[in-house]
Write a protein that holds these residues in place. Structure first.
Motif, short mmCIF file in Angstrom:
data_model
loop_
_atom_site.label_atom_id
_atom_site.label_comp_id
_atom_site.label_asym_id
_atom_site.label_seq_id
_atom_site.Cartn_x
_atom_site.Cartn_y
_atom_site.Cartn_z
N ASP A 86 4.30 10.67 11.41
CA ASP A 86 3.12 10.23 10.63
C ASP A 86 3.01 10.01 9.34
OD1 ASP A 86 1.82 10.06 13.29
OD2 ASP A 86 0.71 11.71 12.98
N THR A 87 3.89 10.73 8.51
CA THR A 87 4.12 10.96 7.20
C THR A 87 5.00 9.74 6.83
OG1 THR A 87 3.94 13.38 7.24
CG2 THR A 87 5.10 12.33 5.39
N ASP A 127 1.96 -2.02 1.81
CA ASP A 127 0.81 -2.51 0.95
C ASP A 127 1.30 -2.93 -0.55
OD1 ASP A 127 -0.88 -1.99 2.83
OD2 ASP A 127 -1.69 -0.09 2.16
N LYS A 159 3.36 2.34 5.32
CA LYS A 159 2.18 1.40 4.90
C LYS A 159 2.06 1.32 3.71
CE LYS A 159 -2.62 1.16 6.54
NZ LYS A 159 -3.05 0.77 5.00
N THR A 160 2.34 2.45 2.51
CA THR A 160 2.00 2.46 1.47
C THR A 160 3.11 1.38 0.80
OG1 THR A 160 1.15 4.33 1.41
CG2 THR A 160 2.05 3.67 -0.73
N THR A 218 2.81 6.63 7.35
CA THR A 218 2.03 6.58 5.98
C THR A 218 2.90 6.13 4.64
OG1 THR A 218 0.67 8.27 6.98
CG2 THR A 218 0.44 7.69 4.55
N ALA A 219 4.10 6.49 4.65
CA ALA A 219 4.87 6.02 3.36
C ALA A 219 5.13 4.47 3.51
CB ALA A 219 6.01 6.87 3.30
#
Length: 172
Positions: free
Chosen positions: A77-78, A88, A84-85, A81-82
């Motif tokens: 998950d971490t 973006d 996805k960042t 998230t990284a």
């Protein structure tokens, strides 16, 4: 313990002699059956204890495995998230690059128009310079003729000068 209870019940009856031979055999057979049942129950109890211990060990191993899987899931998950960042940020950079590209394309189109206009101006300048050179030649010829006409000469007058060119320089 069950054996002790049976013996304590049967022993006084046997000692007192109030039990018949058949009842004694029945009691003995009953005692044997109870002993067999007791032994079977004890084996079953021991088997159940072993199975229970195996289940407890397996349950503990499953708990550890679940904890490991939850830890891995949290790490993923971490990581997601990284990522996805990063995605973006990359998307934002792509948007900026696209905007710069559009501006550069606009600038290029403008520069191409300017270049075409410059070529036209250069062509006009070349035409004007050519016309200017022709005019300079005509002026020089006219000056020569004028000088020849003013000077007394023994030769017949020169032939008339050619007519000036009717082509005008192109308008810028």
């Amino acid at each position: 313990m069950t054996r002790f209870i049976i013996l304590s019940v049967l022993t006084p009856g046997l000692l007192l002699g109030c039990v018949s031979e058949q009842k004694y055999k029945d009691a003995k057979q009953s005692k044997q059956e109870v002993s067999t049942q007791l032994a079977a129950a004890q084996r079953e109890r021991d088997d159940l204890k072993v199975r229970n211990e195996q289940y407890e060990v397996q349950t503990e191993a499953d708990k550890n495995q679940i904890a490991d899987l939850q830890k891995k899931l949290a790490e993923r998950d971490t990581q997601l998230t990284a990522q996805k960042t990063d995605l973006d940020a990359t998307s934002a950079k792509l948007g900026e690059a696209s905007a710069k590209m559009a501006k550069l394309q606009t600038d290029l189109a403008s520069a191409q128009r300017d270049s075409a206009a410059l070529k036209q101006v250069q062509q006009r300048l070349a035409d004007v310079e050519k016309a200017n050179a022709e005019l300079q030649q005509q002026i020089t010829a006219l000056k020569s003729q004028l000088a020849a006409a003013k000077a007394p000469s023994e030769t017949p007058p020169p032939a008339p000068a050619p007519a000036p060119s009717t082509s005008a320089p192109p308008q810028p």
